[in-house]
Write a protein that holds these residues in place. Structure first.
Motif, PDB file in Angstrom:
ATOM      1  N   UNK A 129      45.860 -55.476 -73.367  1.00 57.94           N
ATOM      2  CA  UNK A 129      46.958 -55.322 -74.327  1.00 57.94           C
ATOM      3  C   UNK A 129      48.298 -55.304 -73.605  1.00 57.94           C
ATOM      4  N   UNK A 130      49.196 -56.243 -73.921  1.00 56.83           N
ATOM      5  CA  UNK A 130      50.436 -56.412 -73.152  1.00 56.83           C
ATOM      6  C   UNK A 130      51.430 -55.267 -73.305  1.00 56.83           C
ATOM      7  N   UNK A 131      51.353 -54.491 -74.377  1.00 51.03           N
ATOM      8  CA  UNK A 131      52.313 -53.415 -74.609  1.00 51.03           C
ATOM      9  C   UNK A 131      51.888 -52.089 -73.962  1.00 51.03           C
ATOM     10  N   UNK A 132      50.690 -52.065 -73.351  1.00 43.86           N
ATOM     11  CA  UNK A 132      50.206 -50.868 -72.670  1.00 43.86           C
ATOM     12  C   UNK A 132      50.252 -51.065 -71.160  1.00 43.86           C
ATOM     13  N   UNK A 133      50.438 -49.979 -70.449  1.00 42.65           N
ATOM     14  CA  UNK A 133      50.369 -50.039 -68.992  1.00 42.65           C
ATOM     15  C   UNK A 133      48.933 -50.300 -68.553  1.00 42.65           C
ATOM     16  N   UNK A 134      48.755 -50.606 -67.267  1.00 45.77           N
ATOM     17  CA  UNK A 134      47.412 -50.789 -66.722  1.00 45.77           C
ATOM     18  C   UNK A 134      46.576 -49.542 -66.966  1.00 45.77           C
ATOM     19  N   UNK A 135      47.135 -48.372 -66.696  1.00 47.55           N
ATOM     20  CA  UNK A 135      46.411 -47.113 -66.885  1.00 47.55           C
ATOM     21  C   UNK A 135      45.998 -46.936 -68.339  1.00 47.55           C
ATOM     22  N   UNK A 136      46.914 -47.170 -69.263  1.00 43.45           N
ATOM     23  CA  UNK A 136      46.611 -46.966 -70.682  1.00 43.45           C
ATOM     24  C   UNK A 136      45.596 -47.990 -71.188  1.00 43.45           C
ATOM     25  N   UNK A 137      45.609 -49.196 -70.622  1.00 46.52           N
ATOM     26  CA  UNK A 137      44.593 -50.185 -70.980  1.00 46.52           C
ATOM     27  C   UNK A 137      43.201 -49.696 -70.593  1.00 46.52           C
ATOM     28  N   UNK A 138      43.095 -49.097 -69.413  1.00 45.40           N
ATOM     29  CA  UNK A 138      41.801 -48.604 -68.950  1.00 45.40           C
ATOM     30  C   UNK A 138      41.369 -47.378 -69.757  1.00 45.40           C
ATOM     31  N   UNK A 139      42.327 -46.583 -70.166  1.00 47.74           N
ATOM     32  CA  UNK A 139      42.029 -45.370 -70.936  1.00 47.74           C
ATOM     33  C   UNK A 139      41.603 -45.674 -72.375  1.00 47.74           C
ATOM     34  N   UNK A 165      43.624 -50.981 -57.706  1.00 52.64           N
ATOM     35  CA  UNK A 165      44.829 -51.051 -58.535  1.00 52.64           C
ATOM     36  C   UNK A 165      45.486 -49.686 -58.738  1.00 52.64           C
ATOM     37  N   UNK A 166      45.185 -48.738 -57.880  1.00 50.67           N
ATOM     38  CA  UNK A 166      45.740 -47.397 -58.068  1.00 50.67           C
ATOM     39  C   UNK A 166      47.271 -47.400 -58.010  1.00 50.67           C
ATOM     40  N   UNK A 167      47.865 -48.290 -57.209  1.00 51.02           N
ATOM     41  CA  UNK A 167      49.317 -48.346 -57.093  1.00 51.02           C
ATOM     42  C   UNK A 167      49.963 -49.153 -58.216  1.00 51.02           C
ATOM     43  N   UNK A 168      49.129 -49.768 -59.066  1.00 54.24           N
ATOM     44  CA  UNK A 168      49.648 -50.609 -60.156  1.00 54.24           C
ATOM     45  C   UNK A 168      49.437 -49.970 -61.523  1.00 54.24           C
ATOM     46  N   UNK A 169      49.061 -48.700 -61.560  1.00 52.72           N
ATOM     47  CA  UNK A 169      48.669 -48.044 -62.803  1.00 52.72           C
ATOM     48  C   UNK A 169      49.766 -48.055 -63.859  1.00 52.72           C
ATOM     49  N   UNK A 170      51.036 -48.006 -63.438  1.00 55.56           N
ATOM     50  CA  UNK A 170      52.138 -47.913 -64.398  1.00 55.56           C
ATOM     51  C   UNK A 170      52.757 -49.268 -64.741  1.00 55.56           C
ATOM     52  N   UNK A 171      52.210 -50.336 -64.168  1.00 56.64           N
ATOM     53  CA  UNK A 171      52.730 -51.668 -64.466  1.00 56.64           C
ATOM     54  C   UNK A 171      52.223 -52.171 -65.815  1.00 56.64           C
ATOM     55  N   UNK A 172      52.961 -53.136 -66.386  1.00 57.01           N
ATOM     56  CA  UNK A 172      52.522 -53.830 -67.590  1.00 57.01           C
ATOM     57  C   UNK A 172      51.745 -55.081 -67.184  1.00 57.01           C
ATOM     58  N   UNK A 173      50.853 -55.564 -68.052  1.00 56.74           N
ATOM     59  CA  UNK A 173      50.079 -56.766 -67.727  1.00 56.74           C
ATOM     60  C   UNK A 173      50.933 -57.966 -67.330  1.00 56.74           C
ATOM     61  N   UNK A 174      52.142 -58.084 -67.894  1.00 48.49           N
ATOM     62  CA  UNK A 174      53.010 -59.212 -67.555  1.00 48.49           C
ATOM     63  C   UNK A 174      53.459 -59.182 -66.101  1.00 48.49           C
ATOM     64  N   UNK A 175      53.303 -58.033 -65.449  1.00 50.16           N
ATOM     65  CA  UNK A 175      53.694 -57.886 -64.050  1.00 50.16           C
ATOM     66  C   UNK A 175      52.520 -58.092 -63.094  1.00 50.16           C
ATOM     67  N   UNK A 176      51.364 -58.440 -63.632  1.00 49.63           N
ATOM     68  CA  UNK A 176      50.155 -58.579 -62.829  1.00 49.63           C
ATOM     69  C   UNK A 176      49.801 -60.040 -62.598  1.00 49.63           C
ATOM     70  N   UNK A 177      49.108 -60.300 -61.510  1.00 50.74           N
ATOM     71  CA  UNK A 177      48.520 -61.626 -61.293  1.00 50.74           C
ATOM     72  C   UNK A 177      47.259 -61.752 -62.146  1.00 50.74           C
ATOM     73  N   UNK A 187      37.820 -52.462 -64.512  1.00 52.59           N
ATOM     74  CA  UNK A 187      37.971 -51.007 -64.441  1.00 52.59           C
ATOM     75  C   UNK A 187      37.787 -50.373 -65.812  1.00 52.59           C
ATOM     76  N   UNK A 188      38.302 -51.015 -66.837  1.00 51.29           N
ATOM     77  CA  UNK A 188      38.174 -50.467 -68.193  1.00 51.29           C
ATOM     78  C   UNK A 188      36.724 -50.433 -68.639  1.00 51.29           C
TER      79      UNK A 188
END
Length: 199
Positions: A129-139, A165-177, A187-188
């Motif tokens: 989900x693009x509007x959630x952070x990496x952490x929130x997507x996994x949660x 991806x521990x250092x990327x937890x607060x990023x949005x999907x648009x910021x990921x490769x 992870x999810x």
């Protein structure tokens, strides 16, 4: 019947060494190859018998899966291999209860609980989900299960660390490769703690 794996193959397949199995009718047949499988296990986590799936088209019915039978045991890996369009993804979607089989029997252990099955999709952009952070997507699935916030954050961070991806937890999907998005999805699914993991 594949002797080394205990796997029932459709009748239209020739048998020899695993690499010499060939479809002899059309591209909608599947080859199911047990990478690790034994026949002296206890009750399998998942049993499939004579799975069939047909899709209607203007030209008539397309046979996507025809007569697949196999068992999945705890701690074992089952690989489904075949050419593009032969029904591999269709089998996974059926096992995840995302599409309906035409015929056959699918039995899950744990009283047939569907909640113990996780699936990693090929199209990760459609499920992250693009509007959630990496952490929130996994949660997210943990939230759906009603797990308390502190516990689900702890579990999500554990599996993000596992996939690097521990250092990327607060990023949005648009910021990921692309690879990072796929690892977010993995992870999810792992945080969901499935008995059977479909990939």
């Amino acid at each position: 019947y594949h002797r080394s794996s205990g796997l029932q193959l459709p009748g239209r397949w020739s048998e020899g060494r695993s690499r010499s199995l060939r479809p002899i009718r059309d591209s909608y047949k599947i080859l199911v190859n047990a990478a690790y499988m034994t026949t002296n296990q206890e009750t399998p986590l998942l049993s499939v018998r004579n799975l069939q799936t047909h899709f209607p088209l203007e030209e008539g019915l397309v046979v996507a899966v025809d007569g697949a039978s196999f068992d999945i045991y705890e701690g074992k890996i089952l690989g489904v291999v075949g050419e593009s369009g032969c029904g591999k993804t269709t089998i996974l979607l059926i096992l995840a209860k995302l599409i309906k089989e035409t015929a056959g029997v699918i039995h899950f252990d744990n009283s047939g609980s569907q909640s113990r099955v996780g699936i990693v999709f090929q199209e990760y952009n459609r499920v992250i989900l693009p509007w959630l952070s990496v952490l929130k997507n996994v949660e997210l699935p943990l939230e759906v299960l009603g797990i308390p916030p502190e516990e689900r954050t702890r579990k999500a961070r554990t599996y993000l660390d596992m996939v690097g991806l521990s250092k990327s937890a607060d990023l949005r999907p648009s910021q990921l490769s692309g690879g990072m998005k796929q690892r977010t999805q993995i992870a999810r699914v792992l945080a969901y703690d499935p008995s059977v993991l479909l990939m």
